[in-house]
Design a protein around this motif. Structure first.
Motif, PDB file in Angstrom:
ATOM      1  N   SER A 181     -81.427   9.183 -15.993  1.00 56.98           N
ATOM      2  CA  SER A 181     -82.033   9.052 -14.663  1.00 56.98           C
ATOM      3  C   SER A 181     -81.291   8.019 -13.830  1.00 56.98           C
ATOM      4  CB  SER A 181     -83.508   8.662 -14.804  1.00 56.98           C
ATOM      5  OG  SER A 181     -84.229   9.628 -15.536  1.00 56.98           O
ATOM      6  N   ASP A 532     -85.601  14.521  -7.876  1.00 53.57           N
ATOM      7  CA  ASP A 532     -85.067  15.775  -8.400  1.00 53.57           C
ATOM      8  C   ASP A 532     -85.990  16.948  -8.108  1.00 53.57           C
ATOM      9  OD1 ASP A 532     -83.140  17.252  -9.567  1.00 53.57           O
ATOM     10  OD2 ASP A 532     -83.249  16.337 -11.537  1.00 53.57           O
ATOM     11  N   ILE A 533     -87.293  16.737  -8.237  1.00 53.85           N
ATOM     12  CA  ILE A 533     -88.222  17.848  -8.032  1.00 53.85           C
ATOM     13  C   ILE A 533     -88.385  18.161  -6.545  1.00 53.85           C
ATOM     14  CG2 ILE A 533     -90.398  16.583  -7.856  1.00 53.85           C
ATOM     15  CD1 ILE A 533     -91.571  18.676  -9.811  1.00 53.85           C
ATOM     16  N   ASP A 535     -85.853  17.627  -4.323  1.00 49.91           N
ATOM     17  CA  ASP A 535     -84.558  18.243  -4.020  1.00 49.91           C
ATOM     18  C   ASP A 535     -84.300  18.281  -2.520  1.00 49.91           C
ATOM     19  OD1 ASP A 535     -82.149  19.306  -4.683  1.00 49.91           O
ATOM     20  OD2 ASP A 535     -82.848  21.372  -4.841  1.00 49.91           O
ATOM     21  N   LYS A 544     -74.148  15.359 -12.730  1.00 48.71           N
ATOM     22  CA  LYS A 544     -74.824  16.658 -12.750  1.00 48.71           C
ATOM     23  C   LYS A 544     -75.669  16.882 -13.996  1.00 48.71           C
ATOM     24  CE  LYS A 544     -72.865  17.697  -8.861  1.00 48.71           C
ATOM     25  NZ  LYS A 544     -73.667  17.695  -7.616  1.00 48.71           N
ATOM     26  N   TYR A 545     -75.506  16.043 -15.013  1.00 47.28           N
ATOM     27  CA  TYR A 545     -76.200  16.288 -16.278  1.00 47.28           C
ATOM     28  C   TYR A 545     -77.579  15.624 -16.262  1.00 47.28           C
ATOM     29  CZ  TYR A 545     -71.368  17.357 -17.368  1.00 47.28           C
ATOM     30  OH  TYR A 545     -70.099  17.870 -17.341  1.00 47.28           O
ATOM     31  N   HIS A 546     -78.436  16.145 -15.438  1.00 50.12           N
ATOM     32  CA  HIS A 546     -79.797  15.609 -15.329  1.00 50.12           C
ATOM     33  C   HIS A 546     -80.730  16.752 -14.954  1.00 50.12           C
ATOM     34  CE1 HIS A 546     -80.148  15.779 -10.898  1.00 50.12           C
ATOM     35  NE2 HIS A 546     -78.835  15.656 -10.939  1.00 50.12           N
ATOM     36  N   HIS A 547     -81.996  16.547 -15.247  1.00 49.58           N
ATOM     37  CA  HIS A 547     -83.022  17.522 -14.898  1.00 49.58           C
ATOM     38  C   HIS A 547     -84.334  16.778 -14.743  1.00 49.58           C
ATOM     39  CE1 HIS A 547     -85.754  21.057 -15.327  1.00 49.58           C
ATOM     40  NE2 HIS A 547     -84.761  21.673 -14.718  1.00 49.58           N
ATOM     41  N   TRP A 548     -85.177  17.283 -13.873  1.00 48.89           N
ATOM     42  CA  TRP A 548     -86.430  16.569 -13.616  1.00 48.89           C
ATOM     43  C   TRP A 548     -87.298  16.488 -14.868  1.00 48.89           C
ATOM     44  CZ3 TRP A 548     -90.935  19.055 -14.654  1.00 48.89           C
ATOM     45  CH2 TRP A 548     -90.926  20.438 -14.685  1.00 48.89           C
ATOM     46  N   SER A 549     -87.181  17.484 -15.774  1.00 47.88           N
ATOM     47  CA  SER A 549     -87.991  17.449 -16.991  1.00 47.88           C
ATOM     48  C   SER A 549     -87.590  16.290 -17.896  1.00 47.88           C
ATOM     49  CB  SER A 549     -87.868  18.777 -17.734  1.00 47.88           C
ATOM     50  OG  SER A 549     -86.519  19.041 -18.090  1.00 47.88           O
ATOM     51  N   SER A 551     -86.368  13.400 -16.881  1.00 43.98           N
ATOM     52  CA  SER A 551     -86.911  12.188 -16.265  1.00 43.98           C
ATOM     53  C   SER A 551     -88.407  12.080 -16.495  1.00 43.98           C
ATOM     54  CB  SER A 551     -86.610  12.186 -14.756  1.00 43.98           C
ATOM     55  OG  SER A 551     -85.222  12.235 -14.521  1.00 43.98           O
TER      56      SER A 551
END
Length: 972
Positions: A181, A532-533, A535, A544-549, A551
């Motif tokens: 994050s 992120d959610i 956006d 780029k290697y991240h996702h809201w899940s 976090s």
């Protein structure tokens, strides 16, 4: 014409704009853009500054040069190559020359009412650090600390190898997800000082940023005490003779022969800790530059000591170098696999009579500070060559390196000694180290002192960064200039550190540090999750290697670990952050940092607007959205853009403050000439609305006249089902007194526009007498219900009762009926209707005789005088129009056809209604009456005469007209 003809062309070939001939530019014209010929790969490669734009004026007799600010008053006027665009080129505005290596000063943080210039000068380039020395080394130095040296072997002995691996992986996963994050947020733009405070504050808003930032500051200050106590304990273990007080002696739990186990006295820890803290403060006051130069050198003894520890483990044999050492044996690994939680004394030595029982949750709080320090790289963002690359790579490398080291250490420590040795030898790492234990002692002392210096250096700068944002006035004492040292903040940090050192117990301090760090890490994860959610278009992180899940899981894991450690410490930490949040909300200055919550509100508003659709809202969900027309039609106090009582009335139309008002005004004139004036007027009106504590927005429209302006407002204001549904304005009582002949047509035009646009209308007569929130009213609220209005008049009366000003009043409902109507049946029907609407009101039916002026033999003389005066004024008006020699016409251009009998009938109806109101409601707090629409083919002047008869001698009246829909419902 060839390419050479263009340069020789004179004024006759290229006349000035506005007359003469014009030849369009074609592809082969070299006069459009000239670029200097540069060899590819040379040092003087073409940039934007090498582009030469040649205008037609330059090609002719000579273009007039446009003066630029940098040329000076009397200096040479530099030609404007982009004069057509009216601004300087992007090279000068945005500082694009920084692409050649020059650095642009970072803009300061936004303040309330402060504009940030983007044309700041270029500071002198400073020496920048790369990924290794700028991020990896500081993170590694902060992560590897006292816990690994003097507590890790004890943790393995207490929890066993199996649960120790779970402990390391759990804490490592928490910091790993937080690093993901952190990498995403840190690569989404330039960073300033303040580290995680800056990231969280710009993502979640000033309130959340300051509350978590101050808690993180406290965590860093307390961590300084943790490192100081670790260094002192190591020193006293290595040199017991240095102790002032007698050492504590404890029996080993479970041994056949009582063996004396010595641990430093708590008073020695306190005294030496205070002395060391004071010495470190003197070093910090000496300057941070020296600390930054020496800091990497502190890492060398740490790495050397770790290397010596592993060499010693491989060389260890049974009872060599000390009793309890087994060497790497599978039997020891098997015996130490399970946990052995038990009672210990305050120093952590096993003691059946001790007062502390350890569990897995307690060990989480004890070990977690060993994985902190991942923010060290982000704190140095201003000193990095490439922030977008160095922070993710360096922080992740340090996190994975230390986690791998901890996992390997658990396996080796569990296999090299007995459980009793692991639990009683607090410096087992020094015992097994090769060739001498003093190497580990020196490494521990230097690493902890270096970490303490980092805490005493970083915490004051975090506090100064919070103070410099000028949000919380109480922190103004800690504000410093950009190049100054935060001496006051350093002294305050030292006092906190000394207070924690006085506690003298390392195991009691570490859970406190853990809570503050976990609170900060959860804030970083929540920030990335929100950004992120949502956006938003501005969310474009290079990592780029991240996702809201991820976090979300990281934030949840931080909260879970907090409660695993201690629910009481968790409640205290969250309560402290909540108190700071509330205090910032009450005392803090307004600041808009473009945080994620604002984006969330925006997206929620858009989603709600789409979900409402374009269909009509059900009466159960109907809310009044008043369009308050601020045109005064009377005198206003100086510098007041809206009548004060209009804002008070707008608040009366809301139940418990729910709803939105739109305050509009019209500025007569040309838009291009009055645009800036309109902006100033809009800001002034918005400030006044906020001062009156009325939830709403302000809009100023520039139009040639009031009629055209209002017609544009009524058609375009609002979105979807959030369009205003009620127009609120003041009754123009001054039109006759001040002989304002333009008011009747404007007033009638506004009412007709509202009817055409299907908007309800509320006209306030006696606005100056309208009570504010502190003026309590007594008596009745009288409703004269003449026509069906969808229940708007009834709803307004109920909303008035919810206000303190009218809560003591009662409602009387007057039903106006014809003479031959069944009054009792009408009264019963209305009572039943009100009961179904859950409204309480006294119902009174009033019958009015049909038009026959001769049948009214008991009319009062003043009423007849008012009637006769209105007739005379109308006759004079008609005579004046006829004397002009032309056919009288209405505002819409149609010929005026006057039916004198109908005019008299309307006059008498208004006179009779006014007499009825004065008879029944002379002492009413407010009177509500239905608004008659302007009759067709009647001049606006006639309608004003009708209305004047209606409102005559009534001090406070609301004239209401509904629209073609119900705003109340009988059903649940």
């Amino acid at each position: 014409m060839d390419s050479g003809d263009i340069e020789e062309a004179g004024e006759e070939d290229f006349p000035r704009l506005g007359g003469g001939r014009y030849r369009p530019v074609v592809a082969h014209d070299r006069a459009v853009i000239e670029m200097s010929s540069v060899e590819p790969g040379s040092s003087s490669s073409p940039t934007l500054k090498d582009i030469k734009v040649v205008t037609p004026g330059e090609l002719g007799a000579g273009a007039r040069e446009v003066p630029r600010p940098e040329d000076g008053v009397n200096g040479h006027q530099k030609e404007s190559k982009l004069e057509l665009f009216g601004f300087d080129s992007l090279v000068n505005i945005l500082g694009l020359k920084s692409m050649t290596g020059e650095q642009v000063a970072a803009p300061s943080s936004p303040r309330d009412g402060e504009d940030i210039s983007i044309t700041q000068g270029h500071p002198k380039p400073a020496l920048k650090m790369g990924t290794m020395m700028g991020v990896f080394v500081p993170c590694l130095q902060n992560i590897l600390g006292i816990i690994y040296y003097i507590r890790f072997t004890w943790i393995v002995g207490m929890a066993g190898i199996g649960q120790s691996l779970v402990l390391v992986l759990l804490c490592g996963l928490c910091t790993f997800l937080t690093t993901i994050s952190l990498s995403a947020i840190a690569t989404n733009g330039a960073m300033k000082g303040g580290g995680p405070y800056y990231l969280i504050g710009r993502a979640l808003g000033p309130e959340v940023g300051i509350s978590i930032g101050l808690c993180f500051f406290l965590g860093n200050a307390v961590a300084g005490a943790l490192y100081v106590l670790g260094a002192v304990e190591t020193f006293l273990k290595a040199f017991p003779a240095a102790g002032i007080f007698r050492e504590t002696i404890t029996k080993v739990n479970g041994t056949a022969v009582a063996e004396p186990i010595q641990s430093p006295n708590s008073h020695d820890l306190q005294i030496y800790g205070i002395v060391v803290t004071i010495l470190l403060c003197f070093i910090v006051f000496g300057g941070v530059q020296m600390i930054n130069r020496v800091a990497p050198a502190f890492l060398i003894p740490v790495l050397l000591s770790i290397f010596c520890i592993f060499i010693g483990i491989f060389l260890a044999k049974t009872d060599d170098p000390d009793t309890g050492i087994t060497g790497l044996r599978f039997k020891s690994f098997r015996d130490n696999w399970s946990s052995a939680y038990q009672m210990t004394n305050n120093a952590g030595i096993p003691d059946p009579t001790g007062g502390t029982y350890w569990s897995f949750n307690d060990l989480v709080g004890l070990f977690f500070p060993a994985v902190t320090g991942i923010m060290a790289g982000s704190n140095r963002s201003a000193s990095l060559k490439d922030t977008q690359r160095s922070i993710p790579v360096g922080t992740l490398a340090a996190t994975l390196t230390t986690t791998s080291l901890y996992v390997i250490s658990v396996l080796f420590f569990g296999a090299v000694a007995t459980r009793d040795k692991l639990l009683t030898d607090r410096l087992l790492t020094a015992t097994v180290a090769w060739p001498w234990p003093v190497i580990v002692h020196v490494g521990i002392i230097l690493s902890t002192l270096g970490a303490a210096l980092q805490s005493l250096t970083g915490a004051p700068r975090l506090l100064a960064a919070i103070a410099n944002d000028d949000i919380l006035p109480i922190l103004n004492y800690f504000k410093v200039a950009d190049t100054s040292e935060p001496h006051i903040a350093t002294l305050f940090t030292a006092l906190i550190c000394i207070g924690c050192v006085v506690i003298g117990n390392l195991d009691l301090i570490t859970p406190t540090v853990t809570m503050f760090y976990l609170l900060c890490y959860s804030g970083v994860n929540l920030s990335c999750f929100l950004l992120d959610i949502l956006d938003a278009p501005s969310w474009r992180p290079r990592w780029k290697y991240h996702h809201w899940s991820l976090s979300f899981v990281g934030a949840a894991l931080c909260i879970v670990i907090m409660f695993l450690i201690s629910w009481s410490f968790t409640v205290v930490a969250i309560a402290l952050a909540s108190l700071i949040y509330k205090y910032v909300g009450l005392k803090g200055k307004a600041g808009d940092w473009g945080d994620g919550f604002k984006s969330a509100y925006f997206q929620l508003a858009l989603r709600s607007l789409r979900s409402l659709g374009a269909n009509q809202v059900h009466p159960k969900n109907w809310y009044p959205i008043p369009l308050v027309f601020c045109r005064p039609w009377g005198q206003l106090p100086e510098n007041v853009p809206c009548h004060p009582k209009l804002a008070d009335f707008a608040n009366c139309m809301k139940k418990k403050g729910r709803g939105m008002s739109i305050f509009v005004d019209i500025l007569d004139g040309d838009y291009y000439e009055c645009a800036e004036e309109a902006k100033e007027a809009c800001n002034k009106l918005a400030t006044y609305i906020e001062y009156k504590r009325c939830e709403g927005v302000a809009e100023i429209v520039v139009a040639p006249n009031m009629t055209e302006g209002f017609r544009g407002i009524i058609q375009t204001m609002g979105l979807g089902n959030l369009k205003p549904n009620i127009v609120v304005m003041r009754y123009p009582e001054i039109w006759r007194r001040e002989n304002l002949t333009e008011i009747p047509s404007t007033f009638v035009g506004i009412i007709n526009d509202c009817i055409t646009a299907n908007k309800a209308v509320v006209i306030i007569k006696g606005l100056d007498e309208w009570p504010n929130e502190y003026q309590r009213q007594y008596g009745t609220i009288d409703l004269y219900w003449i026509v069906r209005d969808g229940g708007l008049m009834l709803l307004l009366s109920q909303l008035l009762l919810t206000k303190e000003s009218f809560e003591s009043c009662k409602i009387q409902l007057f039903c106006i009926a014809e003479e031959d109507s069944d009054a009792e049946a009408l009264k019963a029907d209305v009572k039943k209707f009100l009961y179904d609407l859950r409204m309480q009101a006294e119902v009174i039916v009033v019958t009015m005789k049909s038009w026959d002026i001769r049948s009214e033999g008991n009319s009062k003389e003043d009423s007849l005088e008012a009637f006769d005066a209105a007739q005379r004024r109308i006759s004079d008006y008609l005579g004046e129009i006829k004397s002009q020699g032309s056919t009288p016409r209405l505002a819409n251009g149609k010929a005026m056809v006057v039916n004198e009998q109908q005019v008299d009938k309307f006059l008498y109806t208004m006179l009779k209604l006014n007499s009825t109101i004065l008879s029944y409601s002379r002492m009413a707090a407010v009177v509500l009456v239905s608004l008659p629409p302007p009759p067709l083919n009647h001049p606006a002047y006639f309608y004003m005469e009708y209305m004047d008869l209606l409102v005559e001698n009534v001090p406070r009246m609301l004239i209401v007209r509904g629209y073609h829909r119900d705003v109340v419902t009988l059903f649940t």
